[in-house]
Design a protein around this motif. Structure first.
Motif, PDB file in Angstrom:
ATOM      1  N   LYS A   3     -32.623 -29.355 -13.190  1.00  0.00           N
ATOM      2  CA  LYS A   3     -32.390 -30.557 -11.818  1.00  0.00           C
ATOM      3  C   LYS A   3     -33.401 -30.093 -10.743  1.00  0.00           C
ATOM      4  O   LYS A   3     -33.057 -28.977 -10.089  1.00  0.00           O
ATOM      5  CB  LYS A   3     -30.957 -30.150 -12.219  1.00  0.00           C
ATOM      6  CG  LYS A   3     -30.065 -29.451 -13.310  1.00  0.00           C
ATOM      7  CD  LYS A   3     -28.833 -29.678 -12.866  1.00  0.00           C
ATOM      8  CE  LYS A   3     -26.977 -29.584 -13.925  1.00  0.00           C
ATOM      9  NZ  LYS A   3     -25.885 -29.361 -13.973  1.00  0.00           N
ATOM     10  N   VAL A   4     -34.381 -30.509 -10.897  1.00  0.00           N
ATOM     11  CA  VAL A   4     -35.012 -30.462  -9.637  1.00  0.00           C
ATOM     12  C   VAL A   4     -35.458 -32.330  -9.211  1.00  0.00           C
ATOM     13  O   VAL A   4     -35.841 -32.556 -10.613  1.00  0.00           O
ATOM     14  CB  VAL A   4     -36.806 -29.734 -10.428  1.00  0.00           C
ATOM     15  CG1 VAL A   4     -37.772 -29.946  -8.958  1.00  0.00           C
ATOM     16  CG2 VAL A   4     -36.786 -28.152 -10.510  1.00  0.00           C
ATOM     17  N   SER A   5     -35.288 -32.509  -8.235  1.00  0.00           N
ATOM     18  CA  SER A   5     -36.117 -33.484  -7.979  1.00  0.00           C
ATOM     19  C   SER A   5     -36.458 -34.304  -8.338  1.00  0.00           C
ATOM     20  O   SER A   5     -38.355 -33.746  -8.707  1.00  0.00           O
ATOM     21  CB  SER A   5     -35.543 -34.185  -6.620  1.00  0.00           C
ATOM     22  OG  SER A   5     -36.359 -33.789  -5.895  1.00  0.00           O
ATOM     23  N   ALA A  21     -44.163 -32.492  -6.789  1.00  0.00           N
ATOM     24  CA  ALA A  21     -44.910 -32.030  -6.263  1.00  0.00           C
ATOM     25  C   ALA A  21     -45.550 -30.433  -6.579  1.00  0.00           C
ATOM     26  O   ALA A  21     -46.834 -30.063  -6.710  1.00  0.00           O
ATOM     27  CB  ALA A  21     -44.608 -31.900  -4.844  1.00  0.00           C
ATOM     28  N   ILE A  22     -45.058 -29.872  -6.931  1.00  0.00           N
ATOM     29  CA  ILE A  22     -44.892 -28.987  -7.744  1.00  0.00           C
ATOM     30  C   ILE A  22     -46.595 -29.561  -8.937  1.00  0.00           C
ATOM     31  O   ILE A  22     -47.613 -27.503  -9.247  1.00  0.00           O
ATOM     32  CB  ILE A  22     -44.427 -28.228  -8.334  1.00  0.00           C
ATOM     33  CG1 ILE A  22     -43.030 -27.672  -7.506  1.00  0.00           C
ATOM     34  CG2 ILE A  22     -44.982 -26.956  -9.301  1.00  0.00           C
ATOM     35  CD1 ILE A  22     -41.843 -27.333  -7.666  1.00  0.00           C
ATOM     36  N   ALA A  32     -48.291 -18.353   3.497  1.00  0.00           N
ATOM     37  CA  ALA A  32     -46.790 -17.945   3.718  1.00  0.00           C
ATOM     38  C   ALA A  32     -46.327 -18.266   5.063  1.00  0.00           C
ATOM     39  O   ALA A  32     -45.119 -18.285   5.742  1.00  0.00           O
ATOM     40  CB  ALA A  32     -46.334 -16.935   2.800  1.00  0.00           C
ATOM     41  N   VAL A  33     -47.374 -17.487   6.208  1.00  0.00           N
ATOM     42  CA  VAL A  33     -47.271 -17.740   7.189  1.00  0.00           C
ATOM     43  C   VAL A  33     -46.934 -18.789   7.978  1.00  0.00           C
ATOM     44  O   VAL A  33     -45.733 -18.944   8.845  1.00  0.00           O
ATOM     45  CB  VAL A  33     -48.550 -17.034   7.537  1.00  0.00           C
ATOM     46  CG1 VAL A  33     -48.925 -16.898   9.426  1.00  0.00           C
ATOM     47  CG2 VAL A  33     -48.649 -15.494   7.436  1.00  0.00           C
ATOM     48  N   ILE A  34     -47.743 -19.626   7.917  1.00  0.00           N
ATOM     49  CA  ILE A  34     -47.708 -20.888   8.155  1.00  0.00           C
ATOM     50  C   ILE A  34     -46.516 -21.916   8.271  1.00  0.00           C
ATOM     51  O   ILE A  34     -45.612 -22.312   8.590  1.00  0.00           O
ATOM     52  CB  ILE A  34     -48.431 -22.494   7.821  1.00  0.00           C
ATOM     53  CG1 ILE A  34     -50.137 -21.751   8.085  1.00  0.00           C
ATOM     54  CG2 ILE A  34     -48.520 -23.410   8.414  1.00  0.00           C
ATOM     55  CD1 ILE A  34     -51.648 -21.813   7.895  1.00  0.00           C
ATOM     56  N   ARG A  37     -41.118 -21.993  -5.413  1.00  0.00           N
ATOM     57  CA  ARG A  37     -39.651 -21.453  -4.712  1.00  0.00           C
ATOM     58  C   ARG A  37     -38.485 -22.262  -4.231  1.00  0.00           C
ATOM     59  O   ARG A  37     -37.236 -21.682  -4.623  1.00  0.00           O
ATOM     60  CB  ARG A  37     -40.118 -20.494  -2.654  1.00  0.00           C
ATOM     61  CG  ARG A  37     -40.877 -19.840  -3.373  1.00  0.00           C
ATOM     62  CD  ARG A  37     -41.125 -19.794  -1.712  1.00  0.00           C
ATOM     63  NE  ARG A  37     -42.497 -18.053  -1.951  1.00  0.00           N
ATOM     64  CZ  ARG A  37     -42.877 -17.392  -0.570  1.00  0.00           C
ATOM     65  NH1 ARG A  37     -41.211 -17.234   0.580  1.00  0.00           N
ATOM     66  NH2 ARG A  37     -43.389 -16.252  -0.420  1.00  0.00           N
ATOM     67  N   ARG A  38     -38.854 -23.808  -4.587  1.00  0.00           N
ATOM     68  CA  ARG A  38     -37.835 -24.585  -4.553  1.00  0.00           C
ATOM     69  C   ARG A  38     -37.397 -25.011  -5.553  1.00  0.00           C
ATOM     70  O   ARG A  38     -35.879 -25.938  -5.509  1.00  0.00           O
ATOM     71  CB  ARG A  38     -38.572 -26.248  -3.192  1.00  0.00           C
ATOM     72  CG  ARG A  38     -39.109 -25.572  -1.829  1.00  0.00           C
ATOM     73  CD  ARG A  38     -39.530 -26.611  -1.256  1.00  0.00           C
ATOM     74  NE  ARG A  38     -38.613 -27.750  -0.555  1.00  0.00           N
ATOM     75  CZ  ARG A  38     -38.326 -28.831  -0.573  1.00  0.00           C
ATOM     76  NH1 ARG A  38     -39.928 -29.581  -0.193  1.00  0.00           N
ATOM     77  NH2 ARG A  38     -37.718 -29.435   0.130  1.00  0.00           N
TER      78      ARG A  38
END
Length: 292
Positions: free
Chosen positions: A54-56, A62-63, A103-105, A160-161
């Motif tokens: 269940k991932v768009s 993108a991943i 990750a900072v950005i 992560r998403r």
């Protein structure tokens, strides 16, 4: 970690290190795009038995295009154009540097002082390696190879998403999503006739390498790694990835008699040392975004 899980983490690192050697052997017969397409086609076989998580679709694509297609196609291109296997395995692991930077950005996860030190050390190592470029492989090949750790880092953050998705199912569908455009790229870049000839005249060595890359290194190893990350804190699991460049370099020196000059070796060790500092440091602090 349980002793059995420690053994699994070491096993995964060894598999990934040896995968660089298998890639080099397969690339003796197959163009980079076709080799990468075959790798993911084999790893995508479980899609016949598992449903899409269940991932768009936009997130899945993108991943897939960063964590898998971009990372491994750039690797294959670099190795095919002369970048030594051992050096490639070190460059790819520099993804830790880019992951922290991105990750900072993206999430305002500022690195700790120790992580900043690790970033500086790893960056210095990359600069040392850059000074050796152009002698035994081209600047262009090195530039394309650097796309690999950058894509890897972006894919890490996008992953992560997809939190909560079954790892085995997710990775299988990521492979399928990568394989289709890669076959199209192979047909366009190499031509239908050469692509068909490469597929039908593959040696047993190349076939075994592809089965190992697709079935073991990509499908099984990523699944095991995902399970470990699910059951333990990332700080306990991720440092085992430091074994990958050592395995890759050692195996390459044995199989291909690969040797490194003092400057390049110093750069490689410096990069790995910097990555070790980054991975073994405490987690970065998250600075909250203040909405006025």
């Amino acid at each position: 970690m349980k002793p059995a899980d420690v053994s699994l983490a070491v096993l995964v690192a060894v598999i990934w290190g040896l995968a660089f050697v298998a890639s080099r052997l397969a690339l003796d017969e197959l163009p980079p795009a076709l080799m990468t397409a075959l790798r993911f086609s084999i790893a995508a076989v479980p899609c016949l038995f598992v449903r899409k998580p269940k991932v768009s679709w936009p997130l899945l694509i993108a991943i897939s295009f960063t964590l898998f297609l971009g990372q491994f196609l750039a690797q294959a291109y670099g190795i095919a154009h002369g970048v030594p296997v051992g050096l490639t395995s070190v460059i790819v692991q520099s993804q830790a540097l880019f992951t922290i930077a991105f990750a900072v950005i993206a999430f305002r996860e500022w690195p700790t002082r120790v992580q900043t030190l690790g970033i500086a050390i790893a960056a210095a190592g990359l600069l040392l390696i850059c000074t050796t470029v152009g002698y035994d492989f081209s600047v262009g090949a090195f530039a394309v190879l650097m796309v690999s750790p950058v894509s890897f880092a972006v894919g890490n953050l996008l992953l992560r998403r997809a939190k909560g998705a079954p790892m085995f199912d997710l990775f299988a569908w990521l492979c399928l999503t990568s394989a289709i455009p890669l076959f199209a790229l192979a047909l366009v870049s190499d031509g239908p006739a050469p692509t068909w000839h490469a597929l039908t005249h593959m040696s047993l060595t190349a076939l075994l390498c592809m089965l190992a890359l697709g079935g073991i290194s990509t499908s099984i190893a990523y699944w095991l790694w995902g399970r470990l990350l699910r059951d333990y804190r990332a700080a306990q699991v991720v440092p085992f990835a430091l074994l990958v460049p050592f395995v890759g370099s050692a195996a390459s020196s044995i199989v291909f008699s690969e040797k490194f000059g003092p400057l390049r070796l110093a750069g490689m060790l410096t990069v790995v040392g910097g990555i070790a500092v980054m991975l073994l440091a405490k987690r970065p602090r998250v600075v909250p975004v203040i909405v006025e």
